[in-house]
Design an enzyme around this catalytic site. Sequence first.
Site, PDB file in Angstrom:
ATOM      1  N   GLU A 191      10.879  15.372  15.426  1.00 21.61           N
ATOM      2  CA  GLU A 191      10.808  15.286  13.933  1.00 21.61           C
ATOM      3  C   GLU A 191       9.877  16.325  13.334  1.00 21.61           C
ATOM      4  O   GLU A 191       8.723  16.443  13.392  1.00 21.61           O
ATOM      5  CB  GLU A 191      10.715  13.845  13.303  1.00 21.61           C
ATOM      6  CG  GLU A 191      11.205  13.694  11.804  1.00 21.61           C
ATOM      7  CD  GLU A 191      10.736  12.378  11.306  1.00 21.61           C
ATOM      8  OE1 GLU A 191       9.889  11.727  11.628  1.00 21.61           O
ATOM      9  OE2 GLU A 191      11.740  11.854  10.243  1.00 21.61           O
ATOM     10  N   CYS A 225      13.576  10.699   6.091  1.00 16.44           N
ATOM     11  CA  CYS A 225      13.889  10.265   7.256  1.00 16.44           C
ATOM     12  C   CYS A 225      15.177  10.641   7.993  1.00 16.44           C
ATOM     13  O   CYS A 225      15.471  10.796   9.157  1.00 16.44           O
ATOM     14  CB  CYS A 225      13.439   8.733   7.609  1.00 16.44           C
ATOM     15  SG  CYS A 225      12.329   8.206   6.647  1.00 16.44           S
ATOM     16  N   GLU A 253      10.958   0.898   9.847  1.00 19.87           N
ATOM     17  CA  GLU A 253      11.817   1.911   9.427  1.00 19.87           C
ATOM     18  C   GLU A 253      10.895   3.429   9.691  1.00 19.87           C
ATOM     19  O   GLU A 253      10.061   3.722   8.932  1.00 19.87           O
ATOM     20  CB  GLU A 253      12.315   1.971   7.925  1.00 19.87           C
ATOM     21  CG  GLU A 253      13.898   2.712   7.687  1.00 19.87           C
ATOM     22  CD  GLU A 253      13.431   3.925   6.989  1.00 19.87           C
ATOM     23  OE1 GLU A 253      13.336   5.006   7.758  1.00 19.87           O
ATOM     24  OE2 GLU A 253      13.155   4.158   5.822  1.00 19.87           O
ATOM     25  N   LYS A 307       0.955  -1.297  -0.119  1.00 24.63           N
ATOM     26  CA  LYS A 307      -0.050   0.048   0.013  1.00 24.63           C
ATOM     27  C   LYS A 307       0.848   1.288   0.039  1.00 24.63           C
ATOM     28  O   LYS A 307       1.718   1.668   1.029  1.00 24.63           O
ATOM     29  CB  LYS A 307      -0.850   0.026   1.344  1.00 24.63           C
ATOM     30  CG  LYS A 307      -1.785   1.137   1.257  1.00 24.63           C
ATOM     31  CD  LYS A 307      -2.666   1.436   2.348  1.00 24.63           C
ATOM     32  CE  LYS A 307      -1.904   2.496   3.446  1.00 24.63           C
ATOM     33  NZ  LYS A 307      -1.780   3.799   2.802  1.00 24.63           N
TER      34      LYS A 307
HETATM   35  P1  ADP Z   1       3.980   9.916   7.642  1.00 18.23           P
HETATM   36  O1  ADP Z   1       3.844  10.791   8.517  1.00 18.23           O
HETATM   37  O2  ADP Z   1       5.207   9.731   6.962  1.00 18.23           O
HETATM   38  O3  ADP Z   1       2.768  10.058   6.581  1.00 18.23           O
HETATM   39  P2  ADP Z   1       2.417   7.777   8.563  1.00 18.23           P
HETATM   40  O4  ADP Z   1       2.815   6.673   9.422  1.00 18.23           O
HETATM   41  O5  ADP Z   1       1.111   8.319   8.803  1.00 18.23           O
HETATM   42  O6  ADP Z   1       3.651   8.586   8.200  1.00 18.23           O
HETATM   43  O7  ADP Z   1       2.032   6.816   7.096  1.00 18.23           O
HETATM   44  C1  ADP Z   1       2.877   5.973   6.443  1.00 18.23           C
HETATM   45  C2  ADP Z   1       2.330   4.995   5.795  1.00 18.23           C
HETATM   46  O8  ADP Z   1       1.475   4.436   6.886  1.00 18.23           O
HETATM   47  C3  ADP Z   1       0.873   5.436   4.985  1.00 18.23           C
HETATM   48  O9  ADP Z   1       0.726   4.411   4.028  1.00 18.23           O
HETATM   49  C4  ADP Z   1      -0.323   5.362   5.753  1.00 18.23           C
HETATM   50  O10 ADP Z   1      -1.414   5.348   5.162  1.00 18.23           O
HETATM   51  C5  ADP Z   1       0.070   4.217   6.677  1.00 18.23           C
HETATM   52  N1  ADP Z   1      -0.749   4.072   8.036  1.00 18.23           N
HETATM   53  C6  ADP Z   1      -1.493   5.256   8.687  1.00 18.23           C
HETATM   54  N2  ADP Z   1      -1.746   4.634   9.911  1.00 18.23           N
HETATM   55  C7  ADP Z   1      -1.621   3.392   9.848  1.00 18.23           C
HETATM   56  C8  ADP Z   1      -2.080   2.469  10.792  1.00 18.23           C
HETATM   57  N3  ADP Z   1      -2.781   2.568  11.842  1.00 18.23           N
HETATM   58  N4  ADP Z   1      -1.524   1.174  10.355  1.00 18.23           N
HETATM   59  C9  ADP Z   1      -1.156   0.634   9.340  1.00 18.23           C
HETATM   60  N5  ADP Z   1      -0.804   1.685   8.579  1.00 18.23           N
HETATM   61  C10 ADP Z   1      -1.052   2.866   8.615  1.00 18.23           C
END
Ligand code: ADP
Length: 485
Positions: A396, A299, A265, A191
């Site tokens: 961050e 990152c 990561e 995804k």
């Molecule tokens: P960023 O701040 O880099 O956007 P996120 O951790 O919010 O980081 O998002 C990184 C990825 O994780 C995206 O693909 C997002 O849709 C997905 N994501 C967000 N929340 C969840 C969750 N609770 N479980 C699994 N994946 C998630």
Amino acid sequence: MITEKNSEFKWDYAPAPEAKDHAKIKKQYDLFINGEWVKPSTKKYFDTISPSSEEKLSEVAEAGEKDVDLAVKAARNAYEKTWKKMPAKERGKYIFRIARMIQERSRELAVIESLNGGKPIRESRDFDIPTAANHFFYYGGWADKLEYAFPNRNPKSLGVAAQIIPWNFPLLMAAWKIAPALATGNTVVLKPAESTPLTALKLAEIIQDCDLPPGVVNIITGFGKTGAAMVNHPDVNKIAFTGSTDVGKLIQKSIAGSNKKLTLELGGKAANIVFDDAPINQAVEGIVNGIFFNQGHVCCAGSRLFVQEGVAAEVIQKLKARMETLIIGDPMDKNTDVGAINSKEQLLKINEYLKVGVKEGLELHQSSCSIPSKGFFCKPTLFIGAAQSHRVVQEEIFGPVLTIQTFRTIEEVIEKANNIPYGLSAGVWTDKGSKIFNLTSKMRAGVVWANTYNKFDPTSPFGGYKESGFGREGGLHGLMPYLTF
Ligand code: ADP
């Protein structure tokens, strides 16, 4: 050499926009499951935009739990019936084919990456897309050599890998995840992030054109909820996640007690350390490369600068002068150094931190350039006079914001650089090899660059310490999280 005095004479470049007409973006994208484009059970689609113009580029499907289940079933089926049984050499051929096709379509991919993500075309054209292809080439080579990588250990694949990636390197992160998983004989449900799905969907088209057996790679789109459904699916064997530390912690909690393997990561807050014997001009270029060229959307961005006291005034003066020459604006222009912030939410978050820094009493310095009125842009920013206790130093920001601290001794800087919850990367600038080795061995960071910054290679492992996560991606180490012994 640019100094503050002559920086006002920076050249004006005529616009050099990259053509967009060869980039084919469909009006709507479905989910790529079992080698086919499938409508989402939710019947919902969401817009994906260009952060530099705020224009809608396309709309993509929102996968629900049922769709996640369908994708995992397709991956399981492909694993048991085809991929696991296929001779490793044949698997390798498919991976090489993907790599070659990324190269063939690199112009289109670079344009779409910059349109959808906001990064300068120079970055996506010269770094993201070629490095993504290299990643597939590199892991394609390992596919039939696993017993040489791990002699006498009888490596075996795990099964179905659920892979969730962020928006800062959309295609490259997909390559980092998919290539080692396929090389080790696993199948994949991936995804992309909700704000940057388009190059991953283009990769799905490439995978289709490569005739990869249906279900070996499934690419589905959606928000965090979709990601959570992937993580919680009972038939997933391995989870690979790149994203925020908060979500990483959630994932770790939700799979506790299960047999799922996990690599994370997560965030970073890298120290970039300049000693007084460093080649100052190169160091200034490295600092700019580390935090500004990529809008700080990395990152491992060098977001905390530590300068030894003797050269602090010179470094800051040269840094300010160099910032004046940075070209900020249209990501599609080949002259652009600093592109758009990836989303409105991210820009709001960065602006919030700018206020926090000022409130904490820090001196704020920004490039004097103007920024486009449309789209999401942030001027390169320095916070001078920062200290360990400041929030802008500890947290961050993920934007083009650099905090500057000074130090006197190597012990002091190691202590300060390590005194943070993160440990993904660091940089050191000095003339002395012995100092480099002394410092790198004491830094609690997965990658330490010496007299350079932000250099990547598929053969080199990458990953964090502490709250920056665990597990390595890249290199021979990157095979391990996808194998059982
Ligand atoms: P960023 O701040 O880099 O956007 P996120 O951790 O919010 O980081 O998002 C990184 C990825 O994780 C995206 O693909 C997002 O849709 C997905 N994501 C967000 N929340 C969840 C969750 N609770 N479980 C699994 N994946 C998630």
